[in-house]
Design a protein around this motif. Structure first.
Motif, PDB file in Angstrom:
ATOM      1  N   SER A 139       0.846  -1.190   0.000  1.00  0.00           N
ATOM      2  CA  SER A 139       0.000   0.000   0.000  1.00  0.00           C
ATOM      3  C   SER A 139       0.880   1.238   0.000  1.00  0.00           C
ATOM      4  N   ILE A 176       0.538   5.774   0.184  1.00  0.00           N
ATOM      5  CA  ILE A 176      -0.246   7.003   0.313  1.00  0.00           C
ATOM      6  C   ILE A 176       0.617   8.156  -0.184  1.00  0.00           C
ATOM      7  N   ASP A 219     -10.681  -0.061  -9.301  1.00  0.00           N
ATOM      8  CA  ASP A 219     -11.338   0.788  -8.316  1.00  0.00           C
ATOM      9  C   ASP A 219     -12.094  -0.091  -7.333  1.00  0.00           C
ATOM     10  N   THR A 220     -12.288   0.411  -6.133  1.00  0.00           N
ATOM     11  CA  THR A 220     -12.977  -0.354  -5.088  1.00  0.00           C
ATOM     12  C   THR A 220     -14.367  -0.767  -5.561  1.00  0.00           C
ATOM     13  N   SER A 253      -6.655   6.940  -6.941  1.00  0.00           N
ATOM     14  CA  SER A 253      -6.799   6.057  -5.778  1.00  0.00           C
ATOM     15  C   SER A 253      -7.480   4.761  -6.213  1.00  0.00           C
ATOM     16  N   SER A 274      -6.520   0.070  -6.611  1.00  0.00           N
ATOM     17  CA  SER A 274      -5.533  -1.002  -6.531  1.00  0.00           C
ATOM     18  C   SER A 274      -4.955  -1.205  -7.923  1.00  0.00           C
ATOM     19  N   GLN A 313      -2.234  -1.047  -3.230  1.00  0.00           N
ATOM     20  CA  GLN A 313      -3.353  -0.158  -2.939  1.00  0.00           C
ATOM     21  C   GLN A 313      -2.819   1.266  -2.825  1.00  0.00           C
ATOM     22  N   THR A 334      -3.458   5.289  -2.411  1.00  0.00           N
ATOM     23  CA  THR A 334      -4.387   6.312  -1.917  1.00  0.00           C
ATOM     24  C   THR A 334      -3.773   7.672  -2.178  1.00  0.00           C
ATOM     25  N   TRP A 383      -4.121  11.603  -1.453  1.00  0.00           N
ATOM     26  CA  TRP A 383      -4.782  12.563  -0.556  1.00  0.00           C
ATOM     27  C   TRP A 383      -4.721  13.959  -1.125  1.00  0.00           C
TER      28      TRP A 383
END
Lengths: 114, 116
Positions: A10, A12, A39-40, A85, A87, A109, A111, A113
């Motif tokens: 992961s 960020i 995407d989720t 954002s 995976s 993953q 992310t 921000w």
């Protein structure tokens, strides 16, 4: 054993920054390597596909590289956006069958921000 | 956006129920696939089809069955669902690439199945 390992698990980053995702594989005989964005709650979407003779391929802000000698690939994302954002999955195909057996990594993953 | 559809998107059922997950594509692709994916894990191929009346089991053993009576339709059936079947099920179809083995796969949105 044919495997696909991705790192980091992961990540960020802040919006606007660049990042690089890694993929190492042991699949043999090698046919091609793909990067997918998932995407989720959605199915994966293809970003790039590279055969053994290609060492780089771009799709907008996404650039994939392939070193077939060291069996490594990277996906570089430039000027990240919130919509990045997701995976990111590395998939390697072998040449052992007409189907082109696909070996999936577990994904990184990402992310982003604001 | 790929023209491949899955229904339902979410399903919660009790143990022992029979269920069918629907998958359809309007791209005329001969090859279709079913994958199973648990959170944070890789996709595992459970079934695939080269065309009408062709079905094969994938790498991951599955108690599900599939059929391919029409090109555009590739449903997956569980005769008796169990909690171990709880997972996300992704359907895909592919079009041939320029080289053998370089097919581009298009995935549906998935069905998230929960068996209580």
């Amino acid at each position: 054993k044919n495997q696909v390992e991705q790192s980091p698990q992961s990540l960020i980053i802040l919006e606007g920054k660049n990042c690089t995702l890694q993929c190492n594989y042991t699949v043999s005989p090698f046919s091609n390597l793909r990067w997918y964005k998932q995407d989720t709650g959605r199915g994966p979407v293809s970003l790039t596909i590279m055969t053994f003779s290609e060492n780089t391929k771009s799709n907008g802000r996404y650039t994939a590289t392939l070193d077939a000698d060291t069996k490594q690939s990277s996906l570089h994302i430039t000027a990240s956006q919130l919509s990045d954002s997701a995976s990111y999955i590395c998939v390697v195909s072998d040449r052992g069958s007409t189907l082109g057996r696909l070996y999936f990594g577990r994904g990184t993953q990402l992310t982003v921000w604001p | 956006e790929a023209d491949i559809y899955q229904t339902p998107r979410y399903l919660v059922i009790g143990t022992g129920k029979k269920i069918t997950l629907e998958c359809s594509q309007t791209m005329g692709h001969d090859k279709m696939y079913w994958y199973q994916q648990d959170p944070g894990m890789e996709l595992h191929l459970i079934h695939y089809s080269y065309g009408v009346n062709s079905t094969e089991k994938g790498d991951l053993s599955s108690e599900s069955t599939v059929s391919r009576i029409r090109t555009e339709h590739f449903p997956l059936t569980l005769e008796s669902a169990r909690p171990s079947h709880t997972s996300q099920y992704l359907c895909a179809s592919s079009e041939p690439g320029d080289l053998q083995g370089t097919d581009t796969q298009y995935f549906g949105p998935g069905t998230r199945l929960t068996v209580l």
